[in-house]
Design a protein around this motif. Structure first.
Motif, PDB file in Angstrom:
ATOM      1  N   GLU A   1       0.813  -1.217   0.000  1.00 17.56           N
ATOM      2  CA  GLU A   1       0.000   0.000   0.000  1.00 17.56           C
ATOM      3  C   GLU A   1       0.847   1.267   0.000  1.00 17.56           C
ATOM      4  O   GLU A   1       0.505   2.254  -0.659  1.00 17.56           O
ATOM      5  N   LEU A   2       1.945   1.250   0.763  1.00 11.96           N
ATOM      6  CA  LEU A   2       2.680   2.488   1.047  1.00 11.96           C
ATOM      7  C   LEU A   2       4.055   2.551   0.416  1.00 11.96           C
ATOM      8  O   LEU A   2       4.633   3.643   0.298  1.00 11.96           O
ATOM      9  N   GLY A   3       4.604   1.408   0.023  1.00 13.60           N
ATOM     10  CA  GLY A   3       5.981   1.362  -0.422  1.00 13.60           C
ATOM     11  C   GLY A   3       6.862   0.796   0.678  1.00 13.60           C
ATOM     12  O   GLY A   3       6.399   0.493   1.774  1.00 13.60           O
ATOM     13  N   PRO A   4       8.141   0.611   0.438  1.00 12.09           N
ATOM     14  CA  PRO A   4       9.045   0.023   1.426  1.00 12.09           C
ATOM     15  C   PRO A   4       9.047   0.808   2.741  1.00 12.09           C
ATOM     16  O   PRO A   4       8.822   2.015   2.767  1.00 12.09           O
ATOM     17  N   ARG A   5       9.337   0.084   3.814  1.00  9.93           N
ATOM     18  CA  ARG A   5       9.366   0.697   5.140  1.00  9.93           C
ATOM     19  C   ARG A   5      10.447   1.769   5.222  1.00  9.93           C
ATOM     20  O   ARG A   5      11.558   1.606   4.703  1.00  9.93           O
ATOM     21  N   VAL A   6      10.097   2.859   5.899  1.00 10.07           N
ATOM     22  CA  VAL A   6      11.039   3.954   6.130  1.00 10.07           C
ATOM     23  C   VAL A   6      11.073   4.261   7.613  1.00 10.07           C
ATOM     24  O   VAL A   6      10.283   3.720   8.394  1.00 10.07           O
ATOM     25  N   ALA A   7      11.982   5.120   8.028  1.00 10.49           N
ATOM     26  CA  ALA A   7      12.096   5.490   9.440  1.00 10.49           C
ATOM     27  C   ALA A   7      10.812   6.154   9.910  1.00 10.49           C
ATOM     28  O   ALA A   7      10.130   6.853   9.148  1.00 10.49           O
ATOM     29  N   HIS A   8      10.490   5.934  11.180  1.00  4.42           N
ATOM     30  CA  HIS A   8       9.288   6.537  11.762  1.00  4.42           C
ATOM     31  C   HIS A   8       9.359   8.058  11.657  1.00  4.42           C
ATOM     32  O   HIS A   8      10.383   8.685  11.940  1.00  4.42           O
ATOM     33  N   GLY A   9       8.268   8.665  11.192  1.00  3.98           N
ATOM     34  CA  GLY A   9       8.223  10.108  11.007  1.00  3.98           C
ATOM     35  C   GLY A   9       8.564  10.546   9.593  1.00  3.98           C
ATOM     36  O   GLY A   9       8.483  11.742   9.275  1.00  3.98           O
ATOM     37  N   THR A  10       8.927   9.572   8.744  1.00  3.35           N
ATOM     38  CA  THR A  10       9.250   9.869   7.344  1.00  3.35           C
ATOM     39  C   THR A  10       8.145   9.328   6.445  1.00  3.35           C
ATOM     40  O   THR A  10       7.590   8.267   6.707  1.00  3.35           O
ATOM     41  N   ARG A  11       7.823  10.070   5.393  1.00  2.00           N
ATOM     42  CA  ARG A  11       6.787   9.605   4.476  1.00  2.00           C
ATOM     43  C   ARG A  11       7.290   8.428   3.640  1.00  2.00           C
ATOM     44  O   ARG A  11       8.359   8.523   3.025  1.00  2.00           O
ATOM     45  N   PRO A  12       6.515   7.350   3.556  1.00  2.00           N
ATOM     46  CA  PRO A  12       6.877   6.275   2.627  1.00  2.00           C
ATOM     47  C   PRO A  12       6.729   6.753   1.176  1.00  2.00           C
ATOM     48  O   PRO A  12       6.144   7.796   0.891  1.00  2.00           O
ATOM     49  N   GLU A  13       7.258   5.935   0.280  1.00  2.00           N
ATOM     50  CA  GLU A  13       7.338   6.290  -1.137  1.00  2.00           C
ATOM     51  C   GLU A  13       5.996   6.686  -1.742  1.00  2.00           C
ATOM     52  O   GLU A  13       5.882   7.696  -2.451  1.00  2.00           O
ATOM     53  N   ARG A  14       4.962   5.909  -1.498  1.00  2.00           N
ATOM     54  CA  ARG A  14       3.651   6.173  -2.104  1.00  2.00           C
ATOM     55  C   ARG A  14       3.066   7.483  -1.596  1.00  2.00           C
ATOM     56  O   ARG A  14       2.514   8.280  -2.375  1.00  2.00           O
ATOM     57  N   LEU A  15       3.194   7.757  -0.302  1.00  2.00           N
ATOM     58  CA  LEU A  15       2.692   9.015   0.240  1.00  2.00           C
ATOM     59  C   LEU A  15       3.481  10.204  -0.299  1.00  2.00           C
ATOM     60  O   LEU A  15       2.910  11.266  -0.571  1.00  2.00           O
TER      61      LEU A  15
END
Length: 586
Positions: free
Chosen positions: A209-223
Motif C-alpha cells: 500500500e505504502l511502499g518500502p518501510r522507512v524510518a518513523h516520522g518519514t513519508r513512505p514512497e507512495r505518500l
C-alpha cells in the motif's frame, strides 16, 4: 419514559443471576496489602468470617471456589482479572462495582435511591485503569493506588443492592449489571489472550500500500509521490499537507470553496487534486493508525493485545485506551491469522440497530420485514421503498435524525409503514429537545444536557432575547434531540451485544480441543473470544470445534434477543464464517 414504551416483559438476568441463594464473594484489600474475602448472601449479609489471604495465595483460592459458581464482587475488574489470568485462573461471574455504580448513579430507574442522591465521590471516577500485565506476571506486579478500603467496598456493594431492590423494575437492572460485569471479564480476557497476528504479513500489506518501510516520522514512497501530485495541482510547494488548517487554506487559494478537509466534503468538489488528496488521506490514516510503528508497539509474540474500555460511551458502547481495536481497517485484516490447527470464527449481526428498534417499539410490521431475511430487503419487498439503498438511508435517518435530502424525502413513507418504530424515535428526540432523560431497554439512562445548554435555553425565553438567542437555543435543542433519538437504540443494541457475548463465553467455557503450544493455560485448548466491535465478534478455536462454535454464536444471538425482549418475534440474524484469516470473512 421514552425508552420504556410498549415493551414485552424482561426475561431473568444473564448468567443465571439469582435473587435467592446467590453466593457473593467480596474481595478487597486491607491496609497491609492482604486480600480480604467475605462470603455474602443475596442480601449482602456475611455468611462466614472473612478470610485473609496474601496476594500470592489469592489465585489458588479463587480457582478452588470457582466450581461452586460464586459471583465475585470487587472494585474494578481491570485491576483484578489480569493477575488472575496470569496465574492461570479464570472467573465465570463477577460484579464490577465501578461499572455498576456508573449505571445505577445515572439510571432513571434508581433516581430515588440513596446511591443516586449522594454527593460525588471516589466511585464516580472513570472505571477502568487498564493496567496491562505481561505474560507470567503475578498479582505483585499490579499497582492498586487509591484502592477502596474494605469497609468502603462493602458499603458500596450494599448501596448498589439497595438501589436495585428499590427500583420499579429490578429485573431489568440486574440483567444489565450482570452483562456489564461479564463484559469487563471478556475485555480483560481478550486483552490477555490477544488476537493472533502475523507481522510478516502485516509488513507485506503495508509495503504493497505504502511502499518500502522507512524510518518513523518519514513519508513512505507512495505518500511522498501523492504529496508531490497534490502540491503540483495546488501550485503550492511549501504548505504542510498534514496540517488540516494549512491544507484548507491551500485548497481555498486554488479557488475551491472547501469548508473542511473531511473526505465526504472533498468528494463534493471537482478538481484534479481531489483524487490524489483522498488517496493520500486514506493511506496517511493507515500509516498513523496501523503502520509499522503501531505494529512494533502493539504486536507482542504474535498477538495484538488491545486495551478495551467497557462502558466508555454514555450509551454503554465500548471504547479503547490503546491500540485502536475498534477500527482495524480492511487493508491490514489479512495479518489476523489463526494459529496452526486453529480457525477464526467471525460473526456479525445484520442490521442490529434497526432490529433493536423494531423490538423496542414492539413494531410487529418492522419485525416481520426482517424475519429470516435482510431487513432492508424486507422493507423493499413490503413496498415501502424501491431499493435497498433507499431503505437503509431512510432507516438511518430515522435513528440519527437526518431530515433533509434523500432521507428526509423517504422518512414519511417509513413512518406510515412502521408508525410504532418511528414514533419511538420521534418521542425520544422530543424528550431530548426538552432536556429530559431517555432510558435504554435494560435501564441505562442518558445524561442531562450541561449547564451551558440549560443557560442557552433559558436565555431564549427571556423577554429580551434576540433572534440569534432563539436560533441558537433551537439549534442546540435539535442537536440534543438527535443524541437522545439514537441513545435508546444504540444503548439497547450495546446491551444486546453484551448479552450475546456473555452467552457465547458461557457456552465456550467447557469446550476443549487440541492444545496450542506456548499459549497461556486458560486459553491453550479452549475456544475463546479474541475481538469485539459493536456488533461483530471473532472466536479463536481449534479446527475440530469450529462448527460447534458457529452454532454456539448463532444460538447466543437468539438467547440475547429473548433476554432483552422476551417472546417478541424479532430475528437477530448473523453472518458467520470460519476462516484462516480475518480478511477472508468479508
Amino acid at each position: 419514559m421514552v425508552g420504556r414504551l410498549n415493551r414485552p416483559g424482561v426475561a431473568p438476568g444473564a448468567g443465571g443471576t439469582r435473587q435467592n441463594g446467590t453466593v457473593y464473594l467480596l474481595a478487597s484489600r486491607t491496609g497491609n496489602g492482604e486480600i480480604l474475602v467475605t462470603a455474602l448472601d443475596a442480601a449482602g449479609a456475611p455468611t462466614a468470617p472473612a478470610e485473609r489471604l496474601t496476594q500470592l495465595d489469592f489465585p489458588a483460592f479463587v480457582a478452588a471456589r470457582e466450581p461452586a459458581g460464586p459471583r465475585w464482587v470487587w472494585d474494578d475488574t481491570s485491576r483484578w482479572s489480569p493477575g488472575l489470568l496470569a496465574a492461570g485462573t479464570r472467573v465465570r461471574r463477577c460484579h464490577d462495582l465501578r461499572l455498576c455504580h456508573a449505571i445505577l448513579r445515572g439510571s432513571e430507574l434508581t433516581r430515588a435511591s440513596e446511591l443516586a442522591g449522594r454527593a460525588p465521590g471516589g466511585w464516580d471516577r472513570a472505571a477502568a485503569l487498564e493496567a496491562a500485565v505481561p505474560q507470567g506476571a503475578t498479582l505483585f506486579d499490579l499497582a492498586f493506588d487509591d484502592e477502596p478500603a474494605d469497609d468502603d467496598t462493602m458499603a458500596e456493594f450494599l448501596s448498589q443492592l439497595q438501589a436495585v431492590a428499590s427500583c420499579p423494575e429490578p429485573g431489568r437492572l440486574r440483567l444489565l449489571l450482570a452483562a456489564e460485569s461479564v463484559g469487563a471479564l471478556i475485555a480483560a480476557e481478550m486483552q490477555f489472550a490477544g488476537l493472533p497476528w502475523r507481522t510478516d504479513i502485516h509488513d507485506r500489506l503495508l509495503t504493497a500500500e505504502l511502499g518500502p518501510r522507512v524510518a518513523h516520522g518519514t513519508r513512505p514512497e507512495r505518500l511522498e509521490e501523492l504529496a508531490g501530485r497534490i502540491r503540483c495541482e495546488l501550485d503550492d510547494q511549501v504548505f504542510n499537507l498534514d496540517s488540516q488548517q494549512e491544507l484548507l487554506k491551500a485548497l481555498q487559494r486554488s479557488g475551491l470553496m472547501a469548508t473542511s478537509t473531511r473526505a465526504w466534503e472533498l468528494k463534493k468538489l471537482e478538481h484534479p487534486v481531489i483524487e490524489p488528496l483522498l488517496e493520500y488521506k486514506k493511506l496517511a490514516r493507515l500509516l498513523s493508525a496501523n503502520g509499522w510503528y503501531w505494529m512494533d508497539t502493539w504486536i507482542v509474540h504474535g498477538r495484538f493485545h488491545p486495551e478495551y474500555v467497557p462502558g466508555a460511551a454514555t450509551t454503554g458502547r465500548w471504547g479503547a485506551s490503546g491500540g485502536g481495536p475498534l477500527q482495524l481497517p480492511r487493508q491490514v485484516r489479512g495479518a489476523v491469522v489463526a494459529d496452526e490447527g486453529w480457525k477464526l470464527v467471525v460473526a456479525d449481526a445484520a442490521q442490529l440497530e434497526p432490529r433493536i428498534l423494531a423490538a423496542l417499539s414492539a413494531d410487529t410490521a418492522m419485525a416481520a420485514a426482517g424475519r429470516d431475511t435482510d431487513l432492508y430487503a424486507g422493507i423493499v419487498a413490503s413496498g415501502v421503498v424501491e431499493t435497498r439503498d433507499q431503505a437503509k438511508v431512510a432507516m438511518l435517518g430515522a435513528m440519527y435524525g437526518a431530515t433533509t435530502g434523500e432521507s428526509g424525502r423517504l422518512l414519511p413513507r417509513l413512518a406510515r409503514a412502521y408508525p410504532r418504530a418511528l414514533g419511538l424515535t420521534e418521542a425520544a428526540a422530543r424528550a431530548g429537545e426538552r432536556g429530559d432523560i431517555v432510558t435504554t431497554r435494560l435501564g441505562r439512562s442518558s445524561p442531562r444536557p450541561g449547564e451551558s445548554w440549560q443557560a442557552t435555553q433559558a436565555q431564549a425565553y427571556d423577554p429580551a432575547a434576540s433572534d440569534g438567542d432563539e436560533r441558537r437555543a433551537r439549534s442546540q435543542a435539535r442537536d440534543w434531540g438527535r443524541f437522545t433519538r439514537n441513545f435508546v437504540v444504540q444503548g439497547s443494541a450495546a446491551e444486546w451485544a453484551l448479552c450475546w457475548m456473555a452467552e457465547v463465553r458461557k457456552e465456550l467455557w467447557s469446550l476443549r480441543g487440541t492444545e496450542a503450544p506456548d499459549r497461556p493455560a486458560a486459553f491453550a485448548a479452549t475456544p475463546h473470544l479474541v475481538f469485539f466491535l459493536h456488533d461483530e465478534v471473532i472466536v479463536h478455536t481449534p479446527v475440530a470445534l469450529a462448527g460447534e462454535v458457529e452454532q454456539i454464536i448463532t444460538r447466543a444471538a437468539a438467547t440475547a434477543g429473548r433476554l432483552l425482549f422476551g417472546d417478541f418475534p424479532v430475528d437477530f440474524l448473523l453472518t458467520a464464517a470460519t476462516v484462516d484469516s480475518y480478511a477472508e470473512a468479508k
